[in-house]
Write a protein that holds these residues in place. Structure first.
Motif, PDB file in Angstrom:
ATOM      1  N   GLN A  71       0.859  -1.188   0.000  1.00  0.00           N
ATOM      2  CA  GLN A  71       0.000   0.000   0.000  1.00  0.00           C
ATOM      3  C   GLN A  71       0.899   1.243   0.000  1.00  0.00           C
ATOM      4  O   GLN A  71       1.325   1.736   1.045  1.00  0.00           O
ATOM      5  CB  GLN A  71      -0.923   0.002   1.226  1.00  0.00           C
ATOM      6  N   ALA A  72       1.158   1.760  -1.195  1.00  0.00           N
ATOM      7  CA  ALA A  72       2.122   2.855  -1.335  1.00  0.00           C
ATOM      8  C   ALA A  72       1.673   4.150  -0.679  1.00  0.00           C
ATOM      9  O   ALA A  72       2.499   5.011  -0.371  1.00  0.00           O
ATOM     10  CB  ALA A  72       2.389   3.104  -2.828  1.00  0.00           C
ATOM     11  N   GLY A  73       0.362   4.300  -0.435  1.00  0.00           N
ATOM     12  CA  GLY A  73      -0.130   5.542   0.138  1.00  0.00           C
ATOM     13  C   GLY A  73      -0.273   5.541   1.644  1.00  0.00           C
ATOM     14  O   GLY A  73      -0.572   6.579   2.246  1.00  0.00           O
ATOM     15  N   TRP A  74      -0.073   4.394   2.282  1.00  0.00           N
ATOM     16  CA  TRP A  74      -0.253   4.310   3.730  1.00  0.00           C
ATOM     17  C   TRP A  74       0.982   4.823   4.461  1.00  0.00           C
ATOM     18  O   TRP A  74       2.116   4.680   3.994  1.00  0.00           O
ATOM     19  CB  TRP A  74      -0.517   2.879   4.158  1.00  0.00           C
ATOM     20  N   ARG A  75       0.754   5.426   5.635  1.00  0.00           N
ATOM     21  CA  ARG A  75       1.848   5.774   6.540  1.00  0.00           C
ATOM     22  C   ARG A  75       1.563   5.126   7.888  1.00  0.00           C
ATOM     23  O   ARG A  75       0.420   4.740   8.182  1.00  0.00           O
ATOM     24  CB  ARG A  75       2.012   7.290   6.678  1.00  0.00           C
ATOM     25  N   PHE A  76       2.591   5.013   8.708  1.00  0.00           N
ATOM     26  CA  PHE A  76       2.501   4.163   9.881  1.00  0.00           C
ATOM     27  C   PHE A  76       3.068   4.829  11.128  1.00  0.00           C
ATOM     28  O   PHE A  76       4.029   5.597  11.042  1.00  0.00           O
ATOM     29  CB  PHE A  76       3.257   2.852   9.630  1.00  0.00           C
ATOM     30  N   THR A  77       2.467   4.497  12.259  1.00  0.00           N
ATOM     31  CA  THR A  77       3.061   4.764  13.562  1.00  0.00           C
ATOM     32  C   THR A  77       3.242   3.420  14.233  1.00  0.00           C
ATOM     33  O   THR A  77       2.257   2.703  14.482  1.00  0.00           O
ATOM     34  CB  THR A  77       2.171   5.671  14.424  1.00  0.00           C
TER      35      THR A  77
END
Length: 231
Positions: A71-77
């Protein structure tokens, strides 16, 4: 993590012992790569293309890497109590590491969010029931209404002789997958003696007690179970 499980935190903080961490989960957890793929698909049912995903137990970075690549658009914590495991997660993610904020600590160290989705893979079995429900409740509090959660951890019948039989199968699978027999026996003994394991029915109840709804099991393999639910 309770004091009774300090030995596991110490293990995950030992840089020499975690140097080859990536080999372990795949040898002990049947179909781990497929679990990551299913996790992505289940989250994507409700998470947007630019989702902010909370990853509890992010050390090592295996699921972070898999989700980031799919998922190239996801960001994570990502949150984990073992600093060296977070260092390993950064290395594992490689060029995708700048898409993840990694925080050392437990759930209370996580930002307020609200997050579009969350995961907790191969982690909750380290917590006793009360702490498990509290941790899930804190995750729920940080998620948007209706946001999906995927959890996968050790969960199987706890009455004897079934408990011992399933732990023996857990070890046998690891050895058949290339794990060292002596180290595998140590792992089996540690799990049997130190973890506050629950049955699948008790684990589902924990999710509901924490406020999650639409709880569905999607994965079962020897001593492992996985559920998807919504905040």
């Amino acid at each position: 993590m309770p004091d009774s499980n300090k030995m596991f935190l110490d293990m995950f903080s030992d840089r020499e012992r975690i140097a080859h961490y990536a080999d372990g989960p795949r040898r002990f957890t049947p179909g781990l790569d497929a679990v990551h793929r299913m996790t992505m698909l289940l989250l994507a049912e409700h998470a947007p293309a630019d989702a902010h995903v909370l990853v509890l137990g992010a050390g090592g970075g295996l699921e972070l890497k898999a989700l980031a690549q799919m998922q190239a658009g996801w960001r994570f914590t990502g949150v984990d109590p073992a600093g060296p495991m977070l260092d390993l997660a950064r290395e594992t993610m490689g060029e995708d590491a700048d898409r993840a904020e990694l925080i050392e600590g437990y759930i209370d160290a996580a930002p307020a969010g609200p997050f579009d989705a969350a995961t907790c893979l191969l982690t909750l079995h380290f917590l006793d029931r009360d702490e498990r429900v509290r941790t899930l409740s804190e995750m729920h509090r940080r998620m948007k209404p209706g946001a999906p959660l995927v959890v996968v951890h050790s969960s199987f019948p706890q009455d004897e002789p079934a408990r011992g039989r399933w732990l023996a199968r857990y070890a046998a699978y690891a050895v058949a997958s290339g794990a060292d027999p002596a180290q595998t026996e140590q792992a089996r003994a540690a799990v049997a003696a130190s973890l506050a394991l629950l049955t699948p029915e008790q684990d589902e109840a924990c999710l509901r007690d924490a406020g999650f709804v639409e709880v569905e099991q999607f994965y079962a393999a020897f001593t492992w179970r996985g559920w998807v639910s919504r905040a």
